[in-house]
Design an enzyme around this catalytic site. Structure first.
Site, short mmCIF file in Angstrom:
data_model
loop_
_atom_site.label_atom_id
_atom_site.label_comp_id
_atom_site.label_asym_id
_atom_site.label_seq_id
_atom_site.Cartn_x
_atom_site.Cartn_y
_atom_site.Cartn_z
N GLU A 180 -22.91 -3.61 -24.17
CA GLU A 180 -22.29 -3.02 -25.12
C GLU A 180 -21.90 -4.47 -26.13
OE1 GLU A 180 -19.18 0.38 -24.27
OE2 GLU A 180 -19.47 -0.77 -22.41
N GLU B 259 -22.12 2.37 -16.70
CA GLU B 259 -20.56 2.95 -16.40
C GLU B 259 -20.71 4.34 -15.81
OE1 GLU B 259 -21.79 1.51 -19.18
OE2 GLU B 259 -20.18 0.11 -20.07
C1 LIG Z 1 -15.72 0.13 -18.96
C2 LIG Z 1 -16.77 -0.41 -18.04
C3 LIG Z 1 -17.51 -1.40 -18.44
C4 LIG Z 1 -17.48 -1.83 -19.76
C5 LIG Z 1 -18.57 -2.02 -17.47
O1 LIG Z 1 -19.38 -2.78 -17.69
S1 LIG Z 1 -18.61 -1.40 -15.74
C6 LIG Z 1 -19.76 -2.38 -15.11
C7 LIG Z 1 -21.13 -2.10 -15.37
N1 LIG Z 1 -22.04 -2.83 -14.63
C8 LIG Z 1 -22.83 -2.51 -13.89
O2 LIG Z 1 -22.80 -1.28 -13.59
C9 LIG Z 1 -23.57 -3.38 -13.08
C10 LIG Z 1 -23.47 -3.54 -11.75
N2 LIG Z 1 -24.19 -4.67 -10.97
C11 LIG Z 1 -25.45 -4.54 -10.65
O3 LIG Z 1 -26.14 -3.45 -11.00
C12 LIG Z 1 -25.95 -5.65 -9.93
O4 LIG Z 1 -24.94 -6.14 -9.32
C13 LIG Z 1 -26.87 -6.61 -10.85
C14 LIG Z 1 -28.20 -5.72 -11.34
C15 LIG Z 1 -26.00 -6.79 -12.00
C16 LIG Z 1 -27.38 -7.62 -9.90
O5 LIG Z 1 -28.09 -7.27 -8.82
P1 LIG Z 1 -28.37 -8.17 -7.51
O6 LIG Z 1 -28.99 -9.45 -8.00
O7 LIG Z 1 -29.32 -7.38 -6.60
O8 LIG Z 1 -27.07 -8.80 -7.17
P2 LIG Z 1 -26.00 -7.79 -6.34
O9 LIG Z 1 -25.85 -6.26 -6.62
O10 LIG Z 1 -25.93 -8.03 -4.87
O11 LIG Z 1 -24.61 -8.55 -6.92
C17 LIG Z 1 -24.28 -9.71 -6.82
C18 LIG Z 1 -22.73 -10.13 -6.66
O12 LIG Z 1 -22.09 -9.74 -7.83
C19 LIG Z 1 -21.27 -8.49 -7.65
N3 LIG Z 1 -21.19 -7.85 -8.92
C20 LIG Z 1 -22.15 -7.37 -9.64
N4 LIG Z 1 -21.95 -6.75 -10.75
C21 LIG Z 1 -20.83 -6.75 -11.02
C22 LIG Z 1 -19.63 -6.40 -11.95
N5 LIG Z 1 -19.94 -5.73 -12.92
N6 LIG Z 1 -18.36 -6.79 -11.42
C23 LIG Z 1 -18.11 -7.53 -10.45
N7 LIG Z 1 -18.75 -7.95 -9.36
C24 LIG Z 1 -20.43 -7.50 -9.69
C25 LIG Z 1 -21.79 -7.80 -6.57
O13 LIG Z 1 -20.50 -7.20 -5.98
C26 LIG Z 1 -22.18 -9.04 -5.61
O14 LIG Z 1 -21.03 -9.83 -5.07
P3 LIG Z 1 -20.98 -9.61 -3.52
O15 LIG Z 1 -20.31 -8.11 -3.46
O16 LIG Z 1 -21.93 -9.94 -2.98
O17 LIG Z 1 -19.55 -10.42 -3.47
#
Ligand SMILES: C/C=C(\C)C(=O)SCCNC(=O)CCNC(=O)[C@H](O)C(C)(C)COP(=O)(O)OP(=O)(O)OC[C@H]1O[C@@H](n2cnc3c(N)ncnc32)[C@H](O)[C@@H]1OP(=O)(O)O
Length: 730
Positions: free
Chosen positions: A108, A128
């Site tokens: 976004e 989302e």
């Molecule tokens: C309104 C809402 C709005 C505007 C939003 O944006 S909602 C969020 C939308 N984003 C997503 O749906 C993406 C979510 N994340 C993923 O799909 C994946 O994590 C990734 C593709 C970004 C990376 O994948 P990968 O490399 O396999 O790593 P992990 O999935 O294991 O993630 C690594 C750690 O990062 C934490 N994480 C990932 N995304 C977020 C986030 N958006 N917010 C907070 N934390 C996030 C994830 O939990 C892992 O942390 P740990 O759990 O290992 O501590």
């Protein structure tokens, strides 16, 4: 600082910094706003580039902060939408350099920039909806204006992530580079200084609507209702896109916000976000002996073998090949080999086509090769072997004995079983520490779940190797302990039994399925059993002497060892009704192997006669009671699994159910669901059911459930402490 600035010539490069995925936390948003305002006012800056640290643009808003956000105050005070409009309104060109991922709020933000350059390996999406939300920072208003309503509708309502080459074809990004997206963006920014920006502001673009836009949106809602039963966010996303179609941009943004707030604090959003973090938490496995994901040394698998090319073996071979692993596929006779190789080749061709269509024929990595052979000696070079023959202990042991002498030292030996004892299989090998259970789900090349069943001797190396492999195969691996039926099927058994008892008591397969499908299950228990094949359970019950030749003479028809037993599924199998594969089961199908379940008068008549023959009185059961009667024993078994240490936490059970058993993700998983409806309610109902049905032991409330209720029902994340594990990180 969460947003760093450095100047290259007259270009300000703003880098989002919030490891590991540069999530847009409230602090990052504030910091971005400050830096953006700062560079917009700085006369020496002529253009702006926005990028993320460590090759990741942004994983979106920080999901962890959602549960701490008060939507009434916090969101109104400051939102990503404000940052986006500052970027979009800027009089200096803003270029997004998208590397790694731009997901959710990340995309976004990129959409609010005037230009977008992506690295060829980057992936973008508005995800989302999968978190029970909608893109609430202008995404539902900008994307349809940029790429048209049909394509935006598809992406926003499914949360689909697309690779950069697809994004450029769709018009989401302006160009793709194989080099540095940041360098390319700086170059572009310098080039466009001084050029008019109005046409680059998506908010100013008129929306291109197909003539039938209303029916397009209405049809989408119907389709999504079927695909994501009971899930609200997909439906609300369509309404936000309708606002984009009907309203000017500024009004559309107001409507988007209103719809977003209606979802933000919902139980469904909480459940989806819990499911997201639960999936991450199961990757961080630990065993009671203290082995864990951090200290283990996973090995890379380059060549893998699959033994047995039945339905499961075929799917496993395809799954491995899709992950660019070289596969050796072994069968025992020429006919089976030919049948199996034809099936694998056909699935791989379909998968190649799908991949090419999705990636729009962009050059992509090819699949690993699959070699088909009758020669067991071909396994000698495999790094890992997955045995996938049918569920027969003697046969499996014979194979594992042979593997011991053929496979190279250090090769990992896996058995694909849905419930047989891993230790017994490992005991016949020369390397019990390198033996493990890999319970795939059918069709194995599509289903996300992999139950990784550690035996008593399984080393941390094999656990971590198989867990890593699950990620490579694009699956979610969950480590569980060895016990009959493991976790998933152990919980399934009481659920199916309860559903069958309902038929004895007067209900029909259609009525029971309808209740569970309205709850959100992809398929009710009877439709699902027909799909899986009724003969599988029947053979296993025969093996255990519950029916068939091994059944002790004189056993009462509806009891086994004093417990209630229903012979209904056995009788169906004796009638040759195995489900879809025989064209009839609990339902009838248009053909053998048909998919469309239709009410079968034979079944209804049979149930009627059965009840009459056994003088069973019909019970009046409400829809709500059908639901509780089927789900609470499943949940109860979940607590027993935790008590027995078979799963290390409630998250593990929920991830298994969300990814392998069609549990609706917007209800989080059975354990999360129990925590939402309240443990006291589950306990009271189980006590009542058990009192009225003392011959059904699965209704007897588990000690853990009772203990948790006694402690005032602590939140799910604290349940682990009852089990002697550290509390959940969720
Ligand atoms: C309104 C809402 C709005 C505007 C939003 O944006 S909602 C969020 C939308 N984003 C997503 O749906 C993406 C979510 N994340 C993923 O799909 C994946 O994590 C990734 C593709 C970004 C990376 O994948 P990968 O490399 O396999 O790593 P992990 O999935 O294991 O993630 C690594 C750690 O990062 C934490 N994480 C990932 N995304 C977020 C986030 N958006 N917010 C907070 N934390 C996030 C994830 O939990 C892992 O942390 P740990 O759990 O290992 O501590």
């Amino acid at each position: 600082m969460a947003a760093l600035k450095h100047i290259v010539g007259s270009v300000a490069v703003i880098t989002i910094r919030n490891p590991p995925v540069n999530a847009l936390s409230p602090q990052v948003q504030v910091s971005l706003m400050e830096v953006l305002k700062d560079v917009t006012l700085d006369p020496s800056v002529k253009a702006i580039v926005l990028c993320g640290e460590n090759g990741k643009f942004s994983g979106g808003a920080d999901i962890r902060t959602f549960s701490k956000t008060d939507p009434k105050t916090d969101i109104k005070r400051m939102s990503l939408d404000d940052v986006n409009s500052v970027a979009e309104r800027s009089r200096k060109p803003v270029v997004a350099a998208v590397e790694g991922v731009a997901l959710g709020g990340g995309l976004e933000l990129a959409l609010a920039c005037h230009y977008r350059i992506a690295h060829v390996k980057a992936r973008v999406g508005l995800t989302e909806v999968l978190l029970g939300l909608l893109p609430g920072a202008g995404g539902t208003q900008r994307l349809p204006r940029l790429i048209g309503v049909p394509a935006a509708l598809d992406m926003i309502t499914t949360g689909k992530i697309v690779p950069a080459p697809v994004a450029v074809k769709l018009g989401i990004v302006d160009s793709v580079t194989e080099g540095s997206a940041v360098e390319e963006a700086i170059h572009l920014a310098q080039k466009v200084v001084g050029q008019p920006l109005e046409s680059r502001r998506i908010c100013s673009k008129p929306i291109q609507c197909p003539p039938n836009v209303d029916s397009l949106l209405n049809d989408a809602k119907v389709k999504l209702k079927k695909q994501f039963r009971g899930a609200e966010s997909h439906q609300v996303c369509v309404e936000a896109i309708r606002a984009a179609v009907q309203l000017p941009f500024a009004e559309g943004i107001v409507k988007e916000r209103e719809l977003f707030l209606s979802l933000f604090n919902s139980d469904q959003a909480k459940a989806c976000q819990y499911a997201f973090f639960a999936e991450r938490s199961v990757a961080k496995w630990t065993t009671p002996s203290g082995a864990n994901w951090k200290s283990a040394s996973p090995q890379t698998i380059r060549t893998a073998a699959v033994i047995g090319l039945g339905t499961m073996g075929q799917g496993i071979a395809v799954s491995l090949a899709k992950a660019q692993i070289q596969v050796i596929a072994v069968e025992q006779d020429e006919q089976q080999l030919e049948k199996g190789s034809k099936a694998v080749t056909a699935i791989l061709e379909r998968e190649t086509l799908k991949k090419q269509q999705f990636e729009l024929a962009h050059k992509s990595d090819s699949f690993g090769s699959v070699t088909f052979t009758l020669d067991f000696n071909a396994l000698k070079n495999a790094d890992l072997v997955i045995e996938a023959v049918y569920e027969n202990m003697a046969l499996k042991k014979e194979i594992f004995q042979r593997l011991s002498s053929i496979c190279k030292p250090g090769a990992f030996l896996c058995t694909n079983t849905s419930g047989l004892d891993i230790d017994e299989i490992a005991s016949v090998t020369d390397r019990p520490h390198l033996v493990i259970g890999t319970h795939f789900f059918s069709p194995a090349h599509l289903m996300k779940l992999l139950e990784v069943v550690r035996g008593y001797h399984s080393s941390s190396t094999i656990i971590s190797t198989v867990m890593n492999l699950s990620k490579v195969l694009n699956k979610v691996g969950v480590v569980v302990d060895n016990c009959p039926l493991f976790v998933g099927n152990r919980l399934l058994l009481p659920y199916i039994n309860q559903a069958v008892f309902l038929l004895e008591d007067g209900r029909t397969p259609e009525e029971v399925d309808q209740v569970l499908e309205e709850f959100g299950y992809a398929m009710g228990p009877f439709r699902m059993s027909d799909l899986a094949g009724l003969d599988i359970g029947w053979r296993s019950r025969m093996e255990f002497g519950l029916t068939g030749p091994k059944l002790l003479p004189g056993a009462p028809v509806r009891q086994r060892e004093g417990k209630r037993y229903s012979p209904l599924p056995d009788i169906l199998c004796e009638e040759g009704r195995f489900g879809q594969k025989s064209g009839k089961g609990w339902y009838q199908y248009e053909t053998v192997g048909g998919r469309n379940a239709a009410r079968d008068p034979w079944v209804h008549n049979f149930l009627h006669e059965y009840r009459r023959a056994h003088a069973i009185k019909q019970k009046n059961v409400s829809q709500g009671e059908i639901l509780e009667w089927c789900l609470y024993p499943l949940i109860n078994e979940g607590f027993k699994v935790l008590e027995d240490g078979i799963a290390s936490g409630p998250e593990d059970i929920d991830v298994i159910y969300n990814n392998g058993y069609g549990w609706p993700r917007h209800k989080g998983g059975p354990m999360f669901y129990a925590s939402m409806i309240g443990l006291p309610r589950v306990l009271v109902k189980l006590e009542e059911f058990y009192k009225n049905n003392p011959d059904i032991p699965s209704l007897k409330p588990s000690n853990l459930l009772k203990a948790l209720v006694k402690q005032g029902s602590p939140p799910l994340k604290e349940w682990r402490s009852q089990l002697g594990y550290p509390n959940s990180r969720l």
